[in-house]
Motif scaffolding. Structure first.
Motif, PDB file in Angstrom:
ATOM      1  N   PRO A   6       0.827  -1.207   0.000  1.00 16.59           N
ATOM      2  CA  PRO A   6       0.000   0.000   0.000  1.00 16.59           C
ATOM      3  C   PRO A   6       0.859   1.253   0.000  1.00 16.59           C
ATOM      4  CG  PRO A   6       0.165  -0.821   2.221  1.00 16.59           C
ATOM      5  CD  PRO A   6       0.987  -1.748   1.349  1.00 16.59           C
ATOM      6  N   GLU A 235       0.551  -8.770   6.985  1.00 19.03           N
ATOM      7  CA  GLU A 235       0.424  -7.824   5.871  1.00 19.03           C
ATOM      8  C   GLU A 235      -1.024  -7.743   5.392  1.00 19.03           C
ATOM      9  OE1 GLU A 235       3.237  -8.144   2.624  1.00 19.03           O
ATOM     10  OE2 GLU A 235       4.529  -9.380   3.884  1.00 19.03           O
ATOM     11  N   ASP A 239      -3.538  -4.521   5.463  1.00 24.07           N
ATOM     12  CA  ASP A 239      -3.866  -3.933   4.161  1.00 24.07           C
ATOM     13  C   ASP A 239      -5.361  -3.858   3.918  1.00 24.07           C
ATOM     14  OD1 ASP A 239      -3.243  -2.735   1.775  1.00 24.07           O
ATOM     15  OD2 ASP A 239      -2.936  -4.601   0.689  1.00 24.07           O
ATOM     16  N   ARG A 243      -5.690   1.752   7.159  1.00 25.83           N
ATOM     17  CA  ARG A 243      -4.305   2.193   7.131  1.00 25.83           C
ATOM     18  C   ARG A 243      -4.125   3.472   7.940  1.00 25.83           C
ATOM     19  NH1 ARG A 243      -3.734   1.388   0.576  1.00 25.83           N
ATOM     20  NH2 ARG A 243      -4.301  -0.811   0.564  1.00 25.83           N
ATOM     21  N   PHE A 251       3.075  -2.739   8.525  1.00 26.34           N
ATOM     22  CA  PHE A 251       2.961  -3.435   7.248  1.00 26.34           C
ATOM     23  C   PHE A 251       4.338  -3.644   6.628  1.00 26.34           C
ATOM     24  CE2 PHE A 251       2.685  -3.704   2.704  1.00 26.34           C
ATOM     25  CZ  PHE A 251       1.592  -4.511   2.461  1.00 26.34           C
TER      26      PHE A 251
END
Length: 283
Positions: A6, A235, A239, A243, A251
């Motif tokens: 991201p 992760e 994600d 965020r 992450f």
């Protein structure tokens, strides 16, 4: 298992972090992946150079089945790491597809490598139907490893990221399951063989040194592989759940540890090969 990184700071307007800070994070992860990919290639070259040297310049041992599969594993893993690095900074769809292909190649090579080095022990230690089950399960597992390529090529819409994580995670679990089971079977057999050799031939026998090397390195490699699943799950959870500055750091931490664990698997297998070579030629 290919990370979906991201790196867009404006996603849903939830990231209040400067573009410079994000760029620094992205570059750090990308450089780390490139370094690991280069070191994997270096290990491949050094291992084959050692094999040629110890065999007095002959190339025959390099084309043995297990060694070819290990070379394919190292080469595809290096390509996976380097392509991951490129994707981290570009988010290019063609690069992502290429990275997914490299990942599938690495997973297929690892399943094949694990099967080839364990199949005779599995044949000795297991019932015929158990042996046949894992023989065909390995074949099915190798087919499953190609599933993420189709998901990447055809998935679309808001659920695409979640779907990719699920498909990639499933293929990773298949590989980890096979590797852990093979490690248990091989470890049990090798411990038993070491005890028999120790009793019949004494502690100076080569077999007393030979079998523990295989068992210990395969055990550590399996732990590293299992840790990859945990970091990949971290992760995925971050994600798809939202965020923030903190979650972004976590992450990328999971991403770095995922890649380092993958590199650790390669190191364990190469070290095992090198130690066995030195043990074989120590006389």
């Amino acid at each position: 298992m290919v990370p979906t990184l991201p790196i867009d700071p404006t996603t849903n307007g939830t990231l209040a972090v400067s573009e410079e800070a994000i760029h620094a994070l992205v570059q750090l992860v990308a450089h780390f992946q490139t370094l690991l990919g280069a070191l994997t290639l270096l290990m491949l070259a050094a291992m084959n150079g050692l094999i040629i040297h110890l065999n007095h310049g002959t190339w025959g041992p390099i084309i043995a089945q297990k060694n070819l599969l290990l070379c394919a594993l190292l080469l595809s893993t290096s390509a996976m790491l380097i392509l991951n690095s490129v994707y981290t900074t570009t988010e290019s769809q063609p690069i992502y597809i290429a990275c997914t292909v490299a990942t599938a190649c690495a997973e297929v090579a690892y399943i094949s490598f694990s099967w080839v080095r364990t199949r005779e022990i599995l044949r000795l230690e297991s019932h015929q139907y158990v042996y046949l089950f894992f023989h065909y399960f390995c074949l099915v597992g190798q087919v499953i490893c190609w599933a993420p390529i189709f998901a990447v090529a055809f998935a679309a819409g808001p659920s695409r990221t979640l779907l990719l994580y699920i498909v990639n995670g499933t293929t990773g679990l298949v590989v980890v399951f096979l590797d852990c089971y093979f490690a248990i079977v091989m470890g049990t057999h090798l411990v038993s063989r070491t005890a028999d050799i120790l009793e019949s031939k004494g502690p100076e026998s080569r077999g007393v040194k030979f079998y523990p090397i295989i068992a210990s390195h395969q055990f550590v490699a399996s732990l590293a592989f299992f840790s990859m699943i945990l970091f990949y799950a971290g992760e995925a959870f971050i994600d798809v759940s939202g965020r923030s500055i903190t979650s972004l750091r976590i992450f990328y931490g999971c991403s770095a540890l995922f890649n380092f664990s993958l590199f650790g698997v390669m190191v364990c297998n190469v070290l095992m090969k090198v130690r066995l070579l030195f043990l074989k030629f120590e006389d």
